[in-house]
Design a protein around this motif. Structure first.
Motif, short mmCIF file in Angstrom:
data_model
loop_
_atom_site.label_atom_id
_atom_site.label_comp_id
_atom_site.label_asym_id
_atom_site.label_seq_id
_atom_site.Cartn_x
_atom_site.Cartn_y
_atom_site.Cartn_z
N ARG A 243 47.21 108.70 -19.31
CA ARG A 243 47.60 108.40 -20.69
C ARG A 243 48.16 106.98 -20.81
O ARG A 243 47.87 106.28 -21.78
N ILE A 244 48.97 106.56 -19.84
CA ILE A 244 49.51 105.20 -19.87
C ILE A 244 48.38 104.19 -19.73
O ILE A 244 48.31 103.19 -20.48
N ASP A 245 47.48 104.42 -18.79
CA ASP A 245 46.37 103.50 -18.58
C ASP A 245 45.47 103.43 -19.82
O ASP A 245 45.00 102.35 -20.22
N ALA A 246 45.23 104.59 -20.44
CA ALA A 246 44.39 104.61 -21.64
C ALA A 246 45.04 103.81 -22.78
O ALA A 246 44.36 103.07 -23.50
N ALA A 247 46.35 103.95 -22.92
CA ALA A 247 47.06 103.21 -23.98
C ALA A 247 47.03 101.71 -23.71
O ALA A 247 46.89 100.90 -24.64
N MET A 248 47.17 101.32 -22.46
CA MET A 248 47.14 99.90 -22.10
C MET A 248 45.74 99.32 -22.29
O MET A 248 45.59 98.19 -22.76
N LEU A 249 44.72 100.11 -21.96
CA LEU A 249 43.35 99.65 -22.18
C LEU A 249 43.06 99.48 -23.67
O LEU A 249 42.41 98.52 -24.09
N TRP A 250 43.56 100.38 -24.48
CA TRP A 250 43.39 100.28 -25.93
C TRP A 250 44.00 98.99 -26.44
O TRP A 250 43.41 98.27 -27.24
N ALA A 251 45.21 98.70 -25.95
CA ALA A 251 45.95 97.55 -26.48
C ALA A 251 45.44 96.22 -25.92
O ALA A 251 45.41 95.21 -26.65
N PHE A 252 45.04 96.20 -24.65
CA PHE A 252 44.77 94.93 -23.99
C PHE A 252 43.33 94.76 -23.52
O PHE A 252 42.99 93.72 -22.95
N GLY A 253 42.51 95.77 -23.73
CA GLY A 253 41.10 95.63 -23.38
C GLY A 253 40.81 95.88 -21.91
O GLY A 253 41.70 96.21 -21.11
N GLU A 254 39.56 95.68 -21.55
CA GLU A 254 39.07 96.01 -20.22
C GLU A 254 39.66 95.14 -19.12
O GLU A 254 39.49 95.43 -17.93
N ASP A 255 40.34 94.07 -19.47
CA ASP A 255 40.95 93.22 -18.44
C ASP A 255 42.13 93.91 -17.77
O ASP A 255 42.50 93.59 -16.65
N TYR A 256 42.74 94.88 -18.45
CA TYR A 256 43.85 95.62 -17.84
C TYR A 256 43.31 96.50 -16.72
O TYR A 256 42.27 97.16 -16.87
N GLU A 257 44.03 96.56 -15.59
CA GLU A 257 43.61 97.39 -14.48
C GLU A 257 44.60 98.52 -14.22
O GLU A 257 44.24 99.69 -14.27
N GLU A 258 45.86 98.20 -13.93
CA GLU A 258 46.83 99.26 -13.63
C GLU A 258 48.24 98.68 -13.55
O GLU A 258 48.44 97.45 -13.50
N LEU A 259 49.22 99.58 -13.53
CA LEU A 259 50.60 99.21 -13.22
C LEU A 259 50.83 99.39 -11.74
O LEU A 259 50.31 100.31 -11.12
N ILE A 260 51.61 98.50 -11.18
CA ILE A 260 51.99 98.67 -9.78
C ILE A 260 53.50 98.48 -9.67
O ILE A 260 54.14 97.85 -10.52
N PHE A 261 54.07 99.04 -8.60
CA PHE A 261 55.50 98.99 -8.39
C PHE A 261 55.75 98.44 -6.99
O PHE A 261 55.68 99.17 -6.01
N SER A 262 55.98 97.16 -6.93
CA SER A 262 56.09 96.48 -5.64
C SER A 262 57.53 96.47 -5.15
O SER A 262 58.47 96.38 -5.95
N PRO A 263 57.73 96.56 -3.83
CA PRO A 263 59.08 96.52 -3.27
C PRO A 263 59.74 95.17 -3.55
O PRO A 263 59.10 94.13 -3.55
N ALA A 264 61.03 95.22 -3.82
CA ALA A 264 61.85 94.01 -3.95
C ALA A 264 63.04 94.17 -3.01
O ALA A 264 63.15 95.14 -2.28
N ALA A 265 63.94 93.21 -3.00
CA ALA A 265 65.07 93.24 -2.08
C ALA A 265 66.01 94.40 -2.39
O ALA A 265 66.06 94.91 -3.51
N ASP A 266 66.76 94.81 -1.35
CA ASP A 266 67.84 95.79 -1.50
C ASP A 266 67.38 97.10 -2.10
O ASP A 266 67.98 97.64 -3.03
N GLN A 267 66.29 97.65 -1.55
CA GLN A 267 65.76 98.93 -1.99
C GLN A 267 65.47 98.97 -3.49
O GLN A 267 65.75 99.94 -4.18
N ARG A 268 64.92 97.92 -3.97
CA ARG A 268 64.57 97.82 -5.38
C ARG A 268 63.06 97.73 -5.55
O ARG A 268 62.34 97.34 -4.62
N ILE A 269 62.59 98.09 -6.73
CA ILE A 269 61.18 97.96 -7.05
C ILE A 269 61.02 97.11 -8.30
O ILE A 269 61.91 97.05 -9.15
#
Length: 403
Positions: A243-269
């Motif tokens: 559902r999130i991906d479908a909403a993002m594709l609707w708003a931003f077109g086919e250039d949108y691929e996905e959300l990612i959650f990358s590690p950051a310092a001190d156990q953060r994302i």
């Protein structure tokens, strides 16, 4: 649970109103007509069920800033709750609270409080049963067969009844004979989600890397935990991700691929958005205000286990009108599981519902300093919508003319 009616007296511009919301609601009206006051009163109800009433009243300027015209002596409300479709349709619950200002000071006390369960007897007659009864400092907690469990008029030392807190908020689980309906009702109230003033400014917490917490599934009232909620649901629930991906594709077109959650310092994302044409993922700190608000809205409305009520103040803020149909569609879908309330003064946002689902439309007007609240008759509105969109009716002034 579902709010069938809400009666408010003496709160800010809501001198005396009765509101009967539907499953999907849009509250409209000009600036200063009292739309936001309705949501702020829902917020007061939530805090009164969370032992947070005093802190909430102090944060908002004291009781003198909340009462009608600064001169009223009390605020009262009565909520009538009916079951959702998957619950016992015979059960109706009433909850009534009176908050009294102490003389002309900033102090207050709870003057009265009643929680009444209305069920059907063997003859199918509706019989009211008190579960909480309070008159000043004298309070009674009652079970389903109308036996008193705790009698504050006799100063039961197991239970404290302070003057500035509701009895509902003070009941603790260890009393094994507490009627489960009291605890269920309180749990529902405390989980109402009231959203306004979502901060997406440059240094806001919603843009910053977030400390990883497991299984955080509910957005906070200020939206600061958006990254953690997205991370939990996007990673664990396939339908939510779609559902999130479908909403993002609707708003931003086919250039949108996905959300990612990358590690950051001190156990953060860190939340990032991946685009097909870019090698670099875009972090939340670089996303536009509108994109973050859009992510917040579709997350709130796509939650697979939503709170019993979701209220959002001016969802159109910062969004391009092309995003409105998505919000309308997701709100209509969410209203099958929970009660959804929007306040808005955007004709374009109203028009987005025409091809999706007719919401319950409530118009607010300010007359002599007080809010007048009127729900437009469904049949009359249907006739108008055969020719016009909600937005064009709003712009023309015809909606206000129906009052």
């Amino acid at each position: 649970m579902k709010v069938q009616s809400l009666e408010i007296k003496g709160f800010r511009s809501l001198k005396e109103v009765l509101w009967e919301p539907g499953d999907l609601n849009v509250v409209i009206g000009p600036n200063g007509s009292g739309k936001s006051n309705l949501l702020r009163f829902l917020e007061l109800i939530v805090n009164s069920a969370q032992v947070e009433l005093r802190n909430h009243i102090q944060r908002t300027g004291g009781i003198g800033a909340l009462v009608w015209d600064g001169i009223a002596n009390e605020i009262s409300y009565k909520i009538i709750i009916i079951p959702n479709m998957d619950e016992d349709p015979r059960e109706i619950t009433e909850y009534e609270v009176l908050i009294q200002r102490i003389e002309n000071t900033s102090e207050y006390c709870i003057g009265s409080e009643y929680l009444i369960y209305n069920g059907l007897d063997e003859k199918h007659d509706r019989v009211p049963k008190y579960l909480i009864e309070r008159k000043g400092l004298d309070s009674w907690i009652i079970d389903g067969v109308q036996s008193v469990i705790i009698d504050m008029s006799k100063k039961d030392k197991r239970f404290e009844s302070p003057k500035d807190k509701t009895i509902l908020s003070m009941i603790i689980v260890p009393f094994s004979n507490i009627d489960f309906r009291i605890l269920t009702f309180r749990d529902d109230l405390t989980h109402w989600a009231i959203y306004h003033d979502i901060d997406v400014s440059t240094n806001s917490l919603i843009r910053q890397p977030s400390v990883v917490t497991r299984y955080e599934k509910t957005l906070s009232s200020n939206g600061e935990n958006l990254i953690n909620v997205l991370h939990t649901l996007y990673s664990m629930n396939r339908n939510f991700k779609e559902r999130i991906d479908a909403a993002m594709l609707w708003a931003f077109g086919e250039d949108y691929e996905e959300l990612i959650f990358s590690p950051a310092a001190d156990q953060r994302i860190q939340l990032r958005v991946r685009w097909k044409t870019l090698k670099r993922t875009i972090p939340a700190s670089d996303l536009s205000d509108g994109t973050l608000r859009y992510l917040f809205l579709i997350t709130a409305l796509s939650n697979p286990s939503p709170p019993p009520l979701i209220a959002i103040d001016e969802p159109e803020t910062g969004l391009h009108p092309s995003m409105f149909p998505v919000i309308a569609e997701y709100a209509a879908e969410a209203s099958k599981k929970t009660q959804v309330i929007f306040t808005t003064h955007s004709p374009d946002f109203l028009s987005a519902f025409k091809e999706i689902q007719q919401p319950t439309v409530t118009v607010t007007l300010c007359e002599d300093g007080q809010t007048i609240l009127k729900t437009i008759d469904g049949e009359e509105l249907k006739d108008w919508l055969k020719e016009y969109s909600l937005g064009s009716l709003f712009q023309s002034g015809e909606l206000e003319g129906m009052i």
